[in-house]
Design a protein around this motif. Structure first.
Motif, PDB file in Angstrom:
ATOM      1  N   LEU A   1       2.720 -16.028 -28.351  1.00 44.92           N
ATOM      2  CA  LEU A   1       3.555 -15.671 -27.199  1.00 44.92           C
ATOM      3  C   LEU A   1       3.021 -16.427 -25.984  1.00 44.92           C
ATOM      4  N   VAL A   2       3.939 -17.116 -25.275  1.00 48.28           N
ATOM      5  CA  VAL A   2       3.534 -17.930 -24.124  1.00 48.28           C
ATOM      6  C   VAL A   2       3.987 -17.251 -22.827  1.00 48.28           C
ATOM      7  N   ASN A   3       3.102 -17.190 -21.852  1.00 47.48           N
ATOM      8  CA  ASN A   3       3.451 -16.570 -20.562  1.00 47.48           C
ATOM      9  C   ASN A   3       4.392 -17.457 -19.760  1.00 47.48           C
ATOM     10  N   ASP A   4       5.189 -16.818 -18.916  1.00 44.97           N
ATOM     11  CA  ASP A   4       5.977 -17.554 -17.913  1.00 44.97           C
ATOM     12  C   ASP A   4       6.104 -16.654 -16.694  1.00 44.97           C
TER      13      ASP A   4
ATOM     14  N   THR B   1      10.276 -14.103 -17.021  1.00 45.15           N
ATOM     15  CA  THR B   1      10.725 -13.048 -17.940  1.00 45.15           C
ATOM     16  C   THR B   1      10.112 -11.709 -17.545  1.00 45.15           C
TER      17      THR B   1
ATOM     18  N   VAL C   1       9.792  -8.607 -22.464  1.00 39.80           N
ATOM     19  CA  VAL C   1       8.829  -9.144 -23.437  1.00 39.80           C
ATOM     20  C   VAL C   1       8.440  -8.045 -24.432  1.00 39.80           C
TER      21      VAL C   1
ATOM     22  N   MET D   1       1.698  -8.310 -24.514  1.00 39.23           N
ATOM     23  CA  MET D   1       2.365  -8.889 -23.340  1.00 39.23           C
ATOM     24  C   MET D   1       1.359  -9.110 -22.204  1.00 39.23           C
TER      25      MET D   1
ATOM     26  N   ALA E   1      -1.001 -12.071 -22.851  1.00 39.73           N
ATOM     27  CA  ALA E   1      -0.354 -13.355 -22.554  1.00 39.73           C
ATOM     28  C   ALA E   1      -0.195 -13.529 -21.043  1.00 39.73           C
ATOM     29  N   HIS E   2       0.155 -12.455 -20.361  1.00 46.40           N
ATOM     30  CA  HIS E   2       0.354 -12.499 -18.905  1.00 46.40           C
ATOM     31  C   HIS E   2      -0.938 -12.913 -18.196  1.00 46.40           C
TER      32      HIS E   2
ATOM     33  N   LEU F   1      11.539 -17.092 -21.928  1.00 45.35           N
ATOM     34  CA  LEU F   1      10.453 -16.622 -22.808  1.00 45.35           C
ATOM     35  C   LEU F   1      10.289 -17.532 -24.024  1.00 45.35           C
TER      36      LEU F   1
END
Ligand code: TYC
Length: 103
Positions: free
Chosen positions: A28-31, A34, A39, A58, A61-62, A95
């Motif tokens: 899972l990649v943060n952005d 989203t 998420v 979540m 990743a955050h 996401l």
């Protein structure tokens, strides 16, 4: 030894050389866009996580930029990652999930 004798304890063993299929990580990649709740919803829907587990993944990743969601066979990893990406796309969120082979 005649042809009819049975060898009960053969002194050499043949090792079957079967390669273990490689395992793949789903990441899972943060952005920045989203929503956190979305998420968690995707993690629950696609990866059958509890809300608590989804929240932890979540938040990891955050904070760190990415988090391994699960490790599995390549076809399952690619299908699940695509399913999750499609859910995000249909809701207009950027996401992202990636897959990569485990060392
Ligand atoms: N960083 C996002 C936010 O602050 C939440 C988020 C967490 C997004 C993890 C993607 O993989 C992610 N709204």
């Amino acid at each position: 030894m005649s042809d009819n004798d049975v060898v009960l304890n053969p002194k050499t063993k043949t090792k079957p050389k079967v390669e273990r299929p490689k395992l793949y990580k789903i990441i899972l990649v943060n952005d920045d866009y989203t929503p956190r709740e979305f998420v968690i919803m995707v993690l629950q829907a696609v990866f059958r996580m509890s809300e608590e587990a989804g929240y932890r993944v979540m938040m990891t990743a955050h904070k760190l930029g990415s988090c391994v969601v699960m490790v599995c066979a390549r076809d399952i990893a690619e299908t699940k990652a695509q399913e999750a990406i499609d859910l995000a796309k249909s809701a207009d969120f950027p996401l992202m999930f990636t897959t990569e082979p485990e060392e």
